[in-house]
Design an enzyme around this catalytic site. Sequence first.
Site, PDB file in Angstrom:
ATOM      1  N   GLU B 205       0.727  -1.286  -0.100  1.00  0.00           N
ATOM      2  CA  GLU B 205       0.144  -0.068   0.082  1.00  0.00           C
ATOM      3  C   GLU B 205       0.803   1.321   0.118  1.00  0.00           C
ATOM      4  O   GLU B 205       1.859   1.369   0.761  1.00  0.00           O
ATOM      5  CB  GLU B 205      -0.861  -0.169   1.212  1.00  0.00           C
ATOM      6  CG  GLU B 205      -2.149  -0.538   1.209  1.00  0.00           C
ATOM      7  CD  GLU B 205      -3.385  -0.320   2.192  1.00  0.00           C
ATOM      8  OE1 GLU B 205      -4.298  -0.920   2.181  1.00  0.00           O
ATOM      9  OE2 GLU B 205      -2.754   0.305   3.343  1.00  0.00           O
ATOM     10  N   HIS B 398      -1.915  -7.112  15.624  1.00  0.00           N
ATOM     11  CA  HIS B 398      -1.356  -7.042  14.232  1.00  0.00           C
ATOM     12  C   HIS B 398      -2.101  -6.652  13.484  1.00  0.00           C
ATOM     13  O   HIS B 398      -1.667  -6.199  12.285  1.00  0.00           O
ATOM     14  CB  HIS B 398      -0.868  -8.495  14.003  1.00  0.00           C
ATOM     15  CG  HIS B 398      -1.682  -9.437  13.615  1.00  0.00           C
ATOM     16  ND1 HIS B 398      -2.877  -9.608  13.890  1.00  0.00           N
ATOM     17  CD2 HIS B 398      -1.668 -10.076  12.182  1.00  0.00           C
ATOM     18  CE1 HIS B 398      -3.533 -10.470  13.119  1.00  0.00           C
ATOM     19  NE2 HIS B 398      -2.751 -10.678  12.298  1.00  0.00           N
ATOM     20  N   ALA B 400      -6.578  -5.575  11.767  1.00  0.00           N
ATOM     21  CA  ALA B 400      -7.858  -5.642  12.221  1.00  0.00           C
ATOM     22  C   ALA B 400      -8.595  -6.987  12.756  1.00  0.00           C
ATOM     23  O   ALA B 400      -9.171  -7.074  13.696  1.00  0.00           O
ATOM     24  CB  ALA B 400      -8.784  -4.854  11.288  1.00  0.00           C
TER      25      ALA B 400
END
Lengths: 143, 475
Positions: B205, B398, B400
């Site tokens: 991302e 770590h 969601a």
Amino acid sequence: MSTANCSARWWHFAHEADAGLAASGSSVAEVFEQIALAMTAVITHEPIETKTCVEVRCRGSDRELLLIDWLNELIFEMATRGLVFSRYEVDIDGDRLTAKAYGERVDPVRHRPAVEPKGATYTALAVREDADGCWQARCVVDV
Amino acid sequence: MDLSRLQKVSDFEWRVQPKAAMRVPAVLFADEALALQMDDKVYEQMVAVATLPGIVQASYAMPDAHWGYGFPIGGVAAFDPEDGVVSAGGVGFDISCGVRTLTTGLTFADVGPCKSMLADALFEEIPAGVGSRGAITLDDHGMDAMLSGGAGWAVEQGYGEAADLTRTEEGGCMAGADPAQVSARAKQRQRREMGTLGSGNHYLEIQRVSKIFDQRVANAYGLGQDELLVTIHCGSRGLGHQIGTEFLREMVNASASFGIELPDRELACAPICSELGQRYLGAMRAGINCALANRQIVAHLARAVFARFFPGASLALLFDVSHNTCKVEAHEVGGVVRPLYVHRKGATRAFGPGHTELAPPLKTVGQPVLVGGSMGTASYVLAGTASSEQRALSSACHGAGRAMSRNAAKRRWRGREVVDDLARRGILIRSPSLRGVAEEAPGAYKDVTAVVDAADAAGLARKVACLTPVVCIKG
């Protein structure tokens, strides 16, 4: 014992993170074929041609562990040969499984594969015969 | 999760006191809403882990915990070196899966005009998705060198910079790796997979720093408001999966011979001091090096793309964390510092300020804890705290954590609609599979902000910055 009226089918059951595979059939061999189709459906719903055949062999007296080995062999063959399978022929003789998996090279455009199975887990693992003689199998595959 | 079975310690901590075969308590860090949302399987799994031989202090579950196999995902458990066990299911198939974040020195405004072309170029250059192959093919010698050397090996091969290694856990090279314990099949599965993202929830991302919570720590991390970051989430690919598969199987077969009574086969493990335990540790550490090398190479590919678009830009590594590992660490238990084998499965190490494994300037402010969101939602940078050591052996969440199965997500969303909806919000998705996008829809995950707020409030790590996605290359 196996019965003729037990329908061979597969489905997915809900698991939060991974893929729950389930199948029924009239024999252990048939239920193993069906659950392998459930694994294919985790990867893709698109048509897969049967251009290539891979032979798989595993051995084990514990049916649940044999199921794990069967799915993991398929995962290995898919990963190393870059294949996806759409048809399975399983033969189980005593503690020996011999099988043929038919498929083709994965094509990202045509198959649009959603996810790659990493390995079969021992969570919710079951291979059992119902009172009516129908075989059922379940396994969670990490994706 | 039925909370009547847990004792509420605080608004962010729940406890199951030892009962029946449990050797230690089970402790869940979450607010009430997150805990209620969790599957009862998380309760069962964290309690089952508390029964394993040699477990020390407690079986922990992080605020993003969800139903895994054996250990819950978001599970942390530490074991005594002499009496304890190591569990392949306690690490997971994707050994050393983790997150690496790089700063770019660019702002959102710099990238705006060429965002779409940049997304296309990243998607072109970084192999993602099922069946994708890397440009590197390793021979036997190269494979063993990679498995011994980790990110350090990758730097020697020309992927990235030596400075990256001080910003990677273990200095980029996990000690004690034994390539000889990695099977030929595991190596075969990896031969063409170096420098690939994989599929599922793995991604690269471009993110924008949208909010800073702690300016001092943000300064130390080099994070400025509106600056762009590159974050990579991937792991040890086929090699790790095959190591996990083979050792899990071997541990299932061997558990009885070790006299270990398991509530379920999925908890299969081996004594740390056993030959099998040692072989697994050697192979698993080689798997960690594979993941570190893989992220190092993917970062190099991203740097090359950025260099084409922004010749002056420098992508510096903020940090690289692994969240599926078992590592030997010194922890204080009952006032005594002792070595422990800490399993973190879907949990991030969160060393606080002053920890000896951190290099300056991170040492003064604590380790960056990188919490990945799901495609389209925020990610967070947190910092390890001193209190985390006492709370959960320096561990934090770590990500969601999924709230919904892939099938449920697929029924609810269509990939094209997800992509279009995110595009309207200024987030560009590039993925080989629209169905994969649907299965990874942002709504299929828990609210990452609630998870991070709980981790912060529970003292596991402190919030530093919120990151919002700009471009997501989805595996």
